[in-house]
Write an enzyme that holds these catalytic residues in place. Sequence first.
Site, PDB file in Angstrom:
ATOM      1  N   ARG A  53     -18.659  65.875  17.786  1.00  0.00           N
ATOM      2  CA  ARG A  53     -18.682  67.246  17.271  1.00  0.00           C
ATOM      3  C   ARG A  53     -17.312  67.916  17.356  1.00  0.00           C
ATOM      4  NH1 ARG A  53     -24.459  69.914  19.268  1.00  0.00           N
ATOM      5  NH2 ARG A  53     -25.592  69.433  17.335  1.00  0.00           N
ATOM      6  N   LYS A  84     -41.533  65.117  19.729  1.00  0.00           N
ATOM      7  CA  LYS A  84     -42.356  66.323  19.575  1.00  0.00           C
ATOM      8  C   LYS A  84     -42.821  66.583  18.159  1.00  0.00           C
ATOM      9  CE  LYS A  84     -40.145  68.628  23.425  1.00  0.00           C
ATOM     10  NZ  LYS A  84     -39.017  69.502  23.645  1.00  0.00           N
ATOM     11  N   GLY A 102     -28.872  64.429  17.535  1.00  0.00           N
ATOM     12  CA  GLY A 102     -28.102  63.835  18.625  1.00  0.00           C
ATOM     13  C   GLY A 102     -28.595  62.465  19.038  1.00  0.00           C
ATOM     14  N   GLY A 155     -31.475  69.909  14.643  1.00  0.00           N
ATOM     15  CA  GLY A 155     -32.362  71.003  14.246  1.00  0.00           C
ATOM     16  C   GLY A 155     -31.856  71.709  12.998  1.00  0.00           C
TER      17      GLY A 155
END
Length: 397
Positions: A54, A191, A347, A370
């Site tokens: 990043r 999730k 990630g 996200g």
Amino acid sequence: MTGVSRASSGPLAGLPLLEDLPDLSGRRVLVRVDFNVPIGHLPGERPMVADDFRIRSALPTLRWLREHGAEVTACSHLGRPKGKVDARFDVAPVRERLAELAPGVDLLENLRFSPGEEGNDPAFVDALVDGFSAYVNDAFGSSHRAHASIVGPPARLPSAAGRLLAREVEVLGSLLVAPARPFVALVGGAKVADKLGVLRSLLTRVDTLVVGGGMAFTFLSAQGHRVGASLVDAGHVEDCRALLAEAGDRILLPTDVVALAPGGTVGEDTAGRGEVRMYGLEIPDGWRGLDIGPESAGTFADVVTDAGTVFWNGPMGAFEDDRFAAGTRALATAAAETKGFSVVGGGDTVAALDHMSLGNEVGYVSTGGGASLELLEHGDLPGLEALRGAPNAPAVS
Ligand code: 3PG
Ligand code: MG
């Protein structure tokens, strides 16, 4: 070297770019970056940046600003310190790496040490922009957060999307506009609750949605399979059942799994941590499915290999434990070998690719997890919306 050009329509329309900033010579510019990077803690050594992807991704913007005479100050969050100063989330290791990669660029302390950042407090924004002549958002990975440093400055300063942000929006936006067919989305991770919205939205765009990882078990459970002690989100079985009823012919689920015996543990050091077996879709009580099996991996890989466009977010299994890495490895190889355009974000997924030295083999690696999911789900992000409202934003016809 921009790779990004002004567009009158599509996702970049109305976004001010670096060229839209006023003369910067001798001016102070605030750059919001996403330097929320993994920090390694080797015993006895000081904390260090474990993966600088990043940071390196923001360098073209930082260099462009310096070359145009600006004094550059970067700012980022690191982890989730919840509005309090917390030494574990100190940006010192990040600052050290940044000094090596972009000498002369300053980095402010962790924005999330103040509750004003996540609370989008106007007074916090005022203090943040004080003394600066321009603002640049190059924090694609954070632009789905309506936090102070993302949405506040464009209302106060001439602003621009940095090179990374613009490139991310261009690439992910192209998946929304006219992806080469067949368009295959591969979604994994633990999730299911976090990803139901994006799954629903992806199903309006893709030809095939492949679901793997821990979240697949809630779908398998919705189909009435016995999943043993695998991860199931009981509160969302109904949602999965509804998605399957609507679009089940385009949803591809695992047909076999790699499972761990009752009492077994998962981790990088695997010696003596329980028996591992392959099962079909009837997993005995107490056994936990932790990777897709070889049959599923083969089927999924074929779909990816034959795709025109691939979007992948989320690993297929608990790949950090070698016994459960084969599924993710097979899909990483397929994403690297496909003739189609493959976009990988998140990630964990990017870490898995790097682990397998395939990071350079896919079409595009996104710095956002996200954020890339939300951009695909909603077609826009709070950070982009704020930039389009900046005083120097180009008019859209
Ligand atoms: C990320 O790594 O997901 C981004 O930096 C955003 O962080 P957050 O999920 O804590 O807002
Ligand atoms: Mg996140």
